[in-house]
Design an enzyme around this catalytic site. Structure first.
Site, PDB file in Angstrom:
ATOM      1  N   TYR A 294     -52.695  25.385  -1.089  1.00 28.10           N
ATOM      2  CA  TYR A 294     -52.145  24.183  -0.454  1.00 28.10           C
ATOM      3  C   TYR A 294     -51.192  23.501  -1.425  1.00 28.10           C
ATOM      4  O   TYR A 294     -51.572  23.126  -2.536  1.00 28.10           O
ATOM      5  CB  TYR A 294     -53.286  23.253  -0.065  1.00 28.10           C
ATOM      6  CG  TYR A 294     -52.946  22.252   1.009  1.00 28.10           C
ATOM      7  CD1 TYR A 294     -53.133  22.563   2.357  1.00 28.10           C
ATOM      8  CD2 TYR A 294     -52.454  20.989   0.688  1.00 28.10           C
ATOM      9  CE1 TYR A 294     -52.848  21.647   3.349  1.00 28.10           C
ATOM     10  CE2 TYR A 294     -52.164  20.066   1.676  1.00 28.10           C
ATOM     11  CZ  TYR A 294     -52.361  20.395   3.008  1.00 28.10           C
ATOM     12  OH  TYR A 294     -52.076  19.478   3.994  1.00 28.10           O
ATOM     13  N   TYR A 344     -44.590  22.049   6.818  1.00 30.17           N
ATOM     14  CA  TYR A 344     -45.830  21.314   6.567  1.00 30.17           C
ATOM     15  C   TYR A 344     -46.545  21.137   7.898  1.00 30.17           C
ATOM     16  O   TYR A 344     -46.232  20.246   8.683  1.00 30.17           O
ATOM     17  CB  TYR A 344     -45.510  19.957   5.937  1.00 30.17           C
ATOM     18  CG  TYR A 344     -46.711  19.056   5.732  1.00 30.17           C
ATOM     19  CD1 TYR A 344     -47.659  19.341   4.761  1.00 30.17           C
ATOM     20  CD2 TYR A 344     -46.885  17.911   6.509  1.00 30.17           C
ATOM     21  CE1 TYR A 344     -48.755  18.509   4.566  1.00 30.17           C
ATOM     22  CE2 TYR A 344     -47.978  17.069   6.317  1.00 30.17           C
ATOM     23  CZ  TYR A 344     -48.906  17.372   5.347  1.00 30.17           C
ATOM     24  OH  TYR A 344     -49.987  16.546   5.152  1.00 30.17           O
TER      25      TYR A 344
END
Length: 391
Positions: A294, A344
């Site tokens: 991430y 994202y």
């Protein structure tokens, strides 16, 4: 002994395009992604009996079901803590399938995070979180600590102080992600790689974070179909078996602002996730062939590598500088471009890339990949997965 490892698999993935202005509702994005994932799995909407999403998602399970032709639901659930939920949705779907609660569960996330509510503005730019979290923010917001970038900058500065990391060390994460995105036609930054000099010349957001240390704001949707491994073997694509799935919340955990621990340069919640993943799967770091880490902000990629056992504490900067995250490196990372380069979507597009790596269909495929480790949001209660080939 857990019944979960290897009992369920991701059999379908589907997404909308990733953009800065989708021109349609978040519900429509969710439905498009869900239908695409179901079709990729070779199934019909009527086969689905479970849905899982984020507490932050505006598209409820019942409205997604109504608008996609999904009938009755035997299982529906939501996972909290923003991007920390990503792998947790798959964990819950896998548990439902492994225990016989449901047979076909779709996990999804969709939002207009660039053209609509922009998370990058922090609490100052959207309705403030309610409940106990609002009390915690009272110690931050009045003093100007309002945005995710500011919250991470506090952590990053301390990490630099403790381990001698530099802005250039963070920048190398961005350069690798953008290199991978540049060859991914679905990435927002397709054909737009950057150099370390570009990173260093990008404007400050909040020191020590440059613009190119920060993930995008994107519009889009992503969905994943989870079924039993036995059923997945009869579907069109090689299944990505769920060998490990875990959640973790650390001691004295806060939302992006866990500054009150005795040591604030690590992310122990990710260490807890890693311990569970390795125990469930029977694997160790040397067995992992690729990773999806991430990357909402580059500094938080470094402690993930350390917490997950790929290098010792404080050594991630050297691990990265040695080229280990490249396609030909020890641990090819974010081969789709990550959230810095592709989009994202709260980490869900990263899980889809892990599935492609197992299938052997990534646009940046680093050869045969048997096991992929995936992480969800950092700085918050989080989750992770180990996906792998059928054994």
């Amino acid at each position: 002994m857990s019944v979960l490892p290897g009992a369920a698999a991701i059999a379908g993935i589907g997404a909308t395009e990733f953009s800065k202005n989708s021109g349609r509702s978040e519900l429509q994005l969710a439905c498009e992604a869900v239908l695409a994932a179901i079709a990729d799995a070779g199934l019909e909407p009527s086969d689905v009996d479970g849905l899982v999403t984020f507490t932050a998602d505006t598209s409820s399970e019942i409205h997604v079901a109504r608008n996609t032709g999904i009938g009755e639901l035997k299982f529906f659930s939501r996972v909290g803590y923003g991007g920390g939920a990503a792998c947790g949705t798959v964990q819950q779907a896998a548990m439902a399938v492994a225990t016989g609660i449901a047979e076909v569960v779709v996990c999804y996330r969709a939002f207009n995070e660039r053209s609509g509510v922009r998370y990058g503005l922090g609490q100052a730019g959207r309705q403030m979180d309610q409940g106990a979290d609002s009390a915690a923010y009272a110690w931050l917001l009045p003093f100007g600590l309002n945005t995710p970038a500011q919250w991470v900058a506090m952590f990053a500065r301390r990490y630099m102080h403790e381990y001698g990391a530099t802005s250039e060390d963070f920048g190398r994460v961005a350069v690798v992600d953008r290199k991978h995105a540049a060859t991914n036609p679905k990435a927002w930054f397709y054909q737009r790689p950057i150099t370390l000099e570009d990173h260093q010349n990008s404007r400050w957001i909040v020191e020590p974070l440059h613009l190119l240390d920060c993930c995008q704001e994107s519009d889009g949707g992503q969905a994943l179909v989870v079924v039993s491994t036995e059923r997945a073997r009869d579907l069109p694509h090689p299944p990505a078996l769920i060998w490990g799935a875990a959640q973790g919340s650390g001691y004295d955990q806060h939302m992006m602002t866990s500054y009150y621990r005795s040591e604030i340069t690590g992310i122990p919640e990710m260490g807890l996730v890693g311990q569970q993943l390795y125990a469930q799967s029977g694997l160790n770091p040397s067995d992992i062939g690729a990773a999806i880490l991430y990357d909402h902000f580059t500094p938080l990629v470094l402690p993930q590598l350390e917490e997950l056992g790929f290098c010792a504490r404080g050594e991630a900067k050297d691990f990265i500088a040695d080229g280990n995250l490249e396609i030909g490196g020890r641990l090819p990372c974010n081969t789709h471009g990550g959230q810095l380069g592709e989009a994202y979507i709260h980490g869900m597009n990263g899980i889809a890339e892990a599935v492609r790596l197992v299938r052997g269909t990534s646009v940046n495929q680093p050869g045969d990949v048997t096991n992929v480790l995936v992480t969800a949001g950092t700085g918050v209660p989080t989750s992770g997965l180990i996906l792998g080939a059928d054994r």
